[in-house]
Scaffold this motif. Structure first.
Motif, PDB file in Angstrom:
ATOM      1  N   THR A  50      -2.894  -3.736   1.524  1.00 26.85           N
ATOM      2  CA  THR A  50      -4.127  -2.978   2.278  1.00 26.85           C
ATOM      3  C   THR A  50      -5.152  -4.123   2.552  1.00 26.85           C
ATOM      4  O   THR A  50      -5.344  -5.143   1.963  1.00 26.85           O
ATOM      5  N   GLU A  96      -9.324  -2.638  11.892  1.00 24.79           N
ATOM      6  CA  GLU A  96      -8.166  -2.427  11.496  1.00 24.79           C
ATOM      7  C   GLU A  96      -7.205  -2.420  12.624  1.00 24.79           C
ATOM      8  O   GLU A  96      -7.433  -1.657  13.808  1.00 24.79           O
ATOM      9  N   THR A 126      -3.550  -1.836  11.768  1.00 26.18           N
ATOM     10  CA  THR A 126      -2.560  -1.342  11.595  1.00 26.18           C
ATOM     11  C   THR A 126      -2.663   0.400  11.679  1.00 26.18           C
ATOM     12  O   THR A 126      -3.665   0.789  11.332  1.00 26.18           O
ATOM     13  N   ALA A 127      -1.456   1.255  11.783  1.00 27.88           N
ATOM     14  CA  ALA A 127      -1.803   2.453  12.010  1.00 27.88           C
ATOM     15  C   ALA A 127      -1.823   3.061  10.616  1.00 27.88           C
ATOM     16  O   ALA A 127      -1.334   2.432   9.473  1.00 27.88           O
ATOM     17  N   LEU A 128      -2.280   4.113  10.652  1.00 27.64           N
ATOM     18  CA  LEU A 128      -2.600   4.614   9.203  1.00 27.64           C
ATOM     19  C   LEU A 128      -1.223   5.346   8.450  1.00 27.64           C
ATOM     20  O   LEU A 128      -1.200   4.969   7.227  1.00 27.64           O
ATOM     21  N   PHE A 129      -0.237   5.604   9.273  1.00 32.83           N
ATOM     22  CA  PHE A 129       0.770   6.066   8.760  1.00 32.83           C
ATOM     23  C   PHE A 129       2.141   5.256   9.232  1.00 32.83           C
ATOM     24  O   PHE A 129       2.290   5.040  10.621  1.00 32.83           O
ATOM     25  N   THR A 130       2.766   4.477   8.416  1.00 34.14           N
ATOM     26  CA  THR A 130       3.789   3.793   8.930  1.00 34.14           C
ATOM     27  C   THR A 130       5.066   4.487   9.004  1.00 34.14           C
ATOM     28  O   THR A 130       5.583   5.421   8.105  1.00 34.14           O
ATOM     29  N   LEU A 131       5.619   4.479  10.273  1.00 30.16           N
ATOM     30  CA  LEU A 131       6.991   5.372  10.206  1.00 30.16           C
ATOM     31  C   LEU A 131       8.072   4.525   9.812  1.00 30.16           C
ATOM     32  O   LEU A 131       7.799   3.516   9.202  1.00 30.16           O
ATOM     33  N   LEU A 144       0.983  13.985  11.614  1.00 30.61           N
ATOM     34  CA  LEU A 144       0.343  12.711  11.062  1.00 30.61           C
ATOM     35  C   LEU A 144      -0.818  12.549  12.129  1.00 30.61           C
ATOM     36  O   LEU A 144      -2.002  11.910  11.777  1.00 30.61           O
ATOM     37  N   ALA A 168      -3.702  14.539  10.704  1.00 34.26           N
ATOM     38  CA  ALA A 168      -4.388  14.065   9.458  1.00 34.26           C
ATOM     39  C   ALA A 168      -5.204  12.779   9.823  1.00 34.26           C
ATOM     40  O   ALA A 168      -6.245  12.618   9.417  1.00 34.26           O
ATOM     41  N   MET A 225      -9.315  12.406   9.326  1.00 34.71           N
ATOM     42  CA  MET A 225      -9.898  11.175   8.837  1.00 34.71           C
ATOM     43  C   MET A 225     -11.042  10.404   9.617  1.00 34.71           C
ATOM     44  O   MET A 225     -12.340  10.478   9.254  1.00 34.71           O
ATOM     45  N   MET A 241      -5.142  -0.941   4.976  1.00 35.27           N
ATOM     46  CA  MET A 241      -5.146   0.249   4.625  1.00 35.27           C
ATOM     47  C   MET A 241      -4.045   1.367   5.064  1.00 35.27           C
ATOM     48  O   MET A 241      -4.196   2.532   4.875  1.00 35.27           O
ATOM     49  N   THR A 294      -0.394   3.346   4.999  1.00 28.23           N
ATOM     50  CA  THR A 294       0.426   3.781   4.068  1.00 28.23           C
ATOM     51  C   THR A 294       1.783   2.898   4.308  1.00 28.23           C
ATOM     52  O   THR A 294       2.082   2.188   5.326  1.00 28.23           O
ATOM     53  N   GLU A 318      -5.342  17.881   5.680  1.00 28.90           N
ATOM     54  CA  GLU A 318      -4.414  18.451   6.745  1.00 28.90           C
ATOM     55  C   GLU A 318      -3.000  18.174   6.266  1.00 28.90           C
ATOM     56  O   GLU A 318      -2.174  18.996   6.559  1.00 28.90           O
TER      57      GLU A 318
END
Lengths: 149, 149
Positions: free
Chosen positions: A3, A83, A85-90, A113, A116, A120, B1, B3, B123
């Motif tokens: 992170t 930042e 990087t994407a919040l959710f990694t696929l 996703l 969400a 945020m 940050m 995931t 969400e």
DNA sequence: TGAATTGTCACTGTGATCGTTACACACCAT
DNA sequence: ATGGTGTGTAACGATCACAGTGACAATTCA
């Protein structure tokens, strides 16, 4: 997942500029306050400068300055600036296309996703550097503007 | 940050169990669908089991099963079960306490970061594995329940 | 009994972050 | 103009988490 502390440190630096009386702040001083190195700060300032949030004054007595009023810098702007990087990694490797689940899971998940992430980001858009600076002043029991030192 | 990819892969595995007809799914098959390794899947299933979301059947013909109806497994439950790292990373080293900004920035930032995290989690709480499975079925143009294969 | 499957360990490779050193360039004060 | 000051950026290394692989004991069904 590794992170990044970039977002918090960038907000820290911007809040310091907002709390100060408009005098340029050296990367070395910002680094001392955030307990990191001056090069890390300069890397962040480089990104913030590209995003139009800060400017720099070279030479003796120089340093970093806000490029616009603190009340017009949203935390979301800072987040987007530093930042990558994407919040959710696929899936690291794309799932099996031939499988009923593997072939459709990413598309099924995308709106969730995205929602969400948007929720945020909406929260981060509601707060500005001026808000943070005011809270820092309140917690520290001093008045704004503050002379640097 | 960001995931890890654990969250998406875990949802993938749970959706596969929901799409299936209730027969146990082997970690090897789940791994093939998600294009990862069986050990990674078993590591995820271990976490999901501890969270009470899945169960396992040992021996020949065994595999992973949902421990409760898919409609009662929220994506937030999955997220909480498999993600360790906080959404927002604070300073790696604590900021300078003596500094007006460094001594108060974390406390000033906390409610904002908590709010952003809560908004994202809200969400994820609105969607269940059953929703994802239904969307996968819709996108794949097949009806539920589906025989495994 | 024997085959199959989980659960978990150790080891490795990879990538990002972060700290440090170094140095060219720009600017201000004298 | 000239030297000190500070920025901007590159290169390198240390560290850490994630993810992949192989191996093996334990458990359960056929």
């Amino acid at each position: 997942m590794p992170t990044s502390s970039r977002f918090v440190v960038a907000v820290h630096a911007l809040a310091a500029m907002a709390v100060g009386d408009g005098a340029p702040l050296r990367s070395e001083d910002l680094a001392a306050s955030a307990n990191t190195s001056a090069v890390v700060i300069r890397g962040l300032l480089s990104r913030l400068h590209q995003a139009g949030l800060t400017g720099s004054q070279l030479g003796a007595g120089g340093g970093a300055l806000l490029a616009k009023p603190a009340a017009r810098i949203r935390l979301l702007d800072v987040y987007a600036a530093v930042e990558d990087t994407a919040l959710f990694t696929l899936h690291r490797m794309p799932p099996l296309g031939g499988c009923a689940v593997g072939g459709n899971i990413q598309e099924a998940l995308r709106p969730v996703l995205d929602g969400a992430r948007a929720a945020m980001e909406a929260e981060l858009a509601r707060v500005t550097i001026a808000d943070i600076a005011a809270d820092v002043a309140r917690l520290g029991k001093f008045a704004l503007p503050l002379r640097r030192g």
